[in-house]
Design a protein around this motif. Structure first.
Motif, PDB file in Angstrom:
ATOM      1  N   PHE A  11       0.860  -1.176   0.000  1.00  0.00           N
ATOM      2  CA  PHE A  11       0.000   0.000   0.000  1.00  0.00           C
ATOM      3  C   PHE A  11       0.900   1.231   0.000  1.00  0.00           C
ATOM      4  N   LEU A  12       0.731   2.093  -1.008  1.00  0.00           N
ATOM      5  CA  LEU A  12       1.644   3.211  -1.224  1.00  0.00           C
ATOM      6  C   LEU A  12       0.934   4.550  -1.123  1.00  0.00           C
ATOM      7  N   ASP A  13       1.428   5.396  -0.242  1.00  0.00           N
ATOM      8  CA  ASP A  13       0.968   6.772  -0.126  1.00  0.00           C
ATOM      9  C   ASP A  13       1.755   7.625  -1.127  1.00  0.00           C
ATOM     10  N   VAL A  14       1.217   8.789  -1.475  1.00  0.00           N
ATOM     11  CA  VAL A  14       1.883   9.683  -2.422  1.00  0.00           C
ATOM     12  C   VAL A  14       2.627  10.802  -1.700  1.00  0.00           C
ATOM     13  N   ASP A  15       1.893  11.618  -0.925  1.00  0.00           N
ATOM     14  CA  ASP A  15       2.513  12.763  -0.248  1.00  0.00           C
ATOM     15  C   ASP A  15       3.413  12.271   0.871  1.00  0.00           C
ATOM     16  N   GLY A  16       4.672  12.575   0.765  1.00  0.00           N
ATOM     17  CA  GLY A  16       5.670  12.100   1.723  1.00  0.00           C
ATOM     18  C   GLY A  16       6.566  11.067   1.065  1.00  0.00           C
ATOM     19  N   PRO A  17       6.071   9.869   0.759  1.00  0.00           N
ATOM     20  CA  PRO A  17       6.928   8.879   0.115  1.00  0.00           C
ATOM     21  C   PRO A  17       7.346   9.241  -1.321  1.00  0.00           C
ATOM     22  N   LEU A  18       6.413   9.687  -2.146  1.00  0.00           N
ATOM     23  CA  LEU A  18       6.745  10.009  -3.536  1.00  0.00           C
ATOM     24  C   LEU A  18       6.949  11.510  -3.764  1.00  0.00           C
ATOM     25  N   ILE A  19       6.205  12.328  -3.058  1.00  0.00           N
ATOM     26  CA  ILE A  19       6.382  13.785  -3.140  1.00  0.00           C
ATOM     27  C   ILE A  19       6.917  14.248  -1.787  1.00  0.00           C
ATOM     28  N   PRO A  20       8.241  14.416  -1.677  1.00  0.00           N
ATOM     29  CA  PRO A  20       8.780  14.860  -0.405  1.00  0.00           C
ATOM     30  C   PRO A  20       8.346  16.298  -0.099  1.00  0.00           C
ATOM     31  N   PHE A  21       8.210  16.588   1.189  1.00  0.00           N
ATOM     32  CA  PHE A  21       7.823  17.928   1.615  1.00  0.00           C
ATOM     33  C   PHE A  21       8.312  18.170   3.031  1.00  0.00           C
ATOM     34  N   GLY A  22       8.325  19.423   3.442  1.00  0.00           N
ATOM     35  CA  GLY A  22       8.656  19.763   4.821  1.00  0.00           C
ATOM     36  C   GLY A  22      10.020  20.385   4.999  1.00  0.00           C
ATOM     37  N   ALA A  23      10.903  20.279   4.027  1.00  0.00           N
ATOM     38  CA  ALA A  23      12.211  20.937   4.095  1.00  0.00           C
ATOM     39  C   ALA A  23      12.138  22.185   3.212  1.00  0.00           C
ATOM     40  N   ALA A  24      13.200  22.926   3.167  1.00  0.00           N
ATOM     41  CA  ALA A  24      13.237  24.114   2.311  1.00  0.00           C
ATOM     42  C   ALA A  24      13.067  23.682   0.851  1.00  0.00           C
ATOM     43  N   PRO A  25      12.211  24.379   0.086  1.00  0.00           N
ATOM     44  CA  PRO A  25      11.941  23.967  -1.300  1.00  0.00           C
ATOM     45  C   PRO A  25      13.196  23.797  -2.157  1.00  0.00           C
ATOM     46  N   GLN A  26      14.201  24.612  -1.939  1.00  0.00           N
ATOM     47  CA  GLN A  26      15.412  24.508  -2.761  1.00  0.00           C
ATOM     48  C   GLN A  26      16.198  23.230  -2.486  1.00  0.00           C
ATOM     49  N   GLN A  27      15.850  22.505  -1.437  1.00  0.00           N
ATOM     50  CA  GLN A  27      16.539  21.248  -1.129  1.00  0.00           C
ATOM     51  C   GLN A  27      16.047  20.093  -1.996  1.00  0.00           C
ATOM     52  N   TYR A  28      14.952  20.275  -2.714  1.00  0.00           N
ATOM     53  CA  TYR A  28      14.378  19.178  -3.484  1.00  0.00           C
ATOM     54  C   TYR A  28      14.787  19.257  -4.942  1.00  0.00           C
ATOM     55  N   PRO A  29      15.278  18.135  -5.468  1.00  0.00           N
ATOM     56  CA  PRO A  29      15.512  18.113  -6.904  1.00  0.00           C
ATOM     57  C   PRO A  29      14.165  18.108  -7.620  1.00  0.00           C
ATOM     58  N   THR A  30      14.161  18.573  -8.837  1.00  0.00           N
ATOM     59  CA  THR A  30      12.951  18.459  -9.644  1.00  0.00           C
ATOM     60  C   THR A  30      13.295  17.627 -10.870  1.00  0.00           C
ATOM     61  N   TYR A  31      12.270  16.995 -11.386  1.00  0.00           N
ATOM     62  CA  TYR A  31      12.442  16.078 -12.501  1.00  0.00           C
ATOM     63  C   TYR A  31      11.628  16.588 -13.679  1.00  0.00           C
ATOM     64  N   ARG A  32      11.272  15.747 -14.596  1.00  0.00           N
ATOM     65  CA  ARG A  32      10.562  16.110 -15.823  1.00  0.00           C
ATOM     66  C   ARG A  32       9.657  17.339 -15.692  1.00  0.00           C
ATOM     67  N   THR A  33       9.624  18.068 -16.773  1.00  0.00           N
ATOM     68  CA  THR A  33       8.691  19.199 -16.826  1.00  0.00           C
ATOM     69  C   THR A  33       7.870  19.095 -18.108  1.00  0.00           C
ATOM     70  N   GLY A  34       7.356  17.922 -18.390  1.00  0.00           N
ATOM     71  CA  GLY A  34       6.565  17.687 -19.596  1.00  0.00           C
ATOM     72  C   GLY A  34       5.260  18.454 -19.561  1.00  0.00           C
ATOM     73  N   PRO A  35       4.485  18.344 -20.624  1.00  0.00           N
ATOM     74  CA  PRO A  35       3.239  19.101 -20.724  1.00  0.00           C
ATOM     75  C   PRO A  35       2.268  18.819 -19.584  1.00  0.00           C
ATOM     76  N   HIS A  36       2.317  17.606 -19.028  1.00  0.00           N
ATOM     77  CA  HIS A  36       1.409  17.265 -17.926  1.00  0.00           C
ATOM     78  C   HIS A  36       1.719  18.082 -16.681  1.00  0.00           C
ATOM     79  N   LEU A  37       2.920  18.654 -16.581  1.00  0.00           N
ATOM     80  CA  LEU A  37       3.260  19.497 -15.437  1.00  0.00           C
ATOM     81  C   LEU A  37       3.100  20.982 -15.743  1.00  0.00           C
ATOM     82  N   ARG A  38       2.942  21.337 -17.013  1.00  0.00           N
ATOM     83  CA  ARG A  38       2.832  22.744 -17.381  1.00  0.00           C
ATOM     84  C   ARG A  38       1.393  23.200 -17.558  1.00  0.00           C
ATOM     85  N   GLU A  39       0.465  22.253 -17.641  1.00  0.00           N
ATOM     86  CA  GLU A  39      -0.931  22.617 -17.862  1.00  0.00           C
ATOM     87  C   GLU A  39      -1.446  23.445 -16.698  1.00  0.00           C
TER      88      GLU A  39
END
Length: 178
Positions: A11-39
């Protein structure tokens, strides 16, 4: 990821395990920026999802299921980013159906539903909100093996998490051919 009575569930949660949060935003790498993220209206936090997690999750000896408040949106928004097919989605009880005593005692609102969904089958639950109260309740109310694996939400899934999950899932599946 073919379902089998011998394969444990994950059983897999999304927020936390797949989308890290809680630290300074600049500490997180970002990945693909395809059209699904720009809409318009897309969740900018989706760019934090590491696409390498999909193949690693798919390689685990288990049947994957979403255990997230994203519900069916996890199949529409998250699964394509990491290359997973649509997964089963755990249905959550209505807030009015949750046991107030559980909440007062610190039991997570997902815990009873996951044990019910597993129906005695071995399972691992990956979430950032798991507590000892959940572990105690599952131990007392689930007749199969269970691993409640808490992920640090500031880091998300790490190599160590994948190693721990793989080892436990192999153990829970038992020897091949038995």
């Amino acid at each position: 990821m073919t379902a089998s009575p011998r394969r444990p569930l994950l059983f897999l949660d999304v927020d936390g395990p797949l989308i890290p949060f809680g630290a300074a935003p600049q500490q997180y790498p970002t990945y693909r920026t395809g059209p699904h993220l720009r809409e318009g209206g897309s969740n900018p936090l989706l760019a934090r999802i590491n696409p390498a997690h999909g193949p690693r999750l798919a390689a685990l000896p288990c049947e994957l299921a979403w255990a997230t408040t994203w519900t069916a949106d996890a199949n529409e928004c998250v699964a394509p980013l990491i290359g997973l097919p649509p997964l089963a989605v755990v249905a959550w009880p209505e807030p009015s159906d949750l046991d107030e005593q559980d909440e007062r005692n610190g039991l997570h609102g997902k815990t009873r539903a996951l044990v019910g969904w597993a129906a005695g089958r071995s399972f691992a639950w990956v979430d950032d909100e798991i507590t000892d109260t959940d572990r105690t309740w599952v131990s007392a109310h689930h007749r199969g093996h269970a691993l409640l694996h808490r992920v640090d939400p500031r880091r998300g899934l790490t190599d160590h998490d994948f190693e721990s999950l793989h080892a436990w899932l192999q153990w829970a599946a038992g020897p091949v051919g038995t």
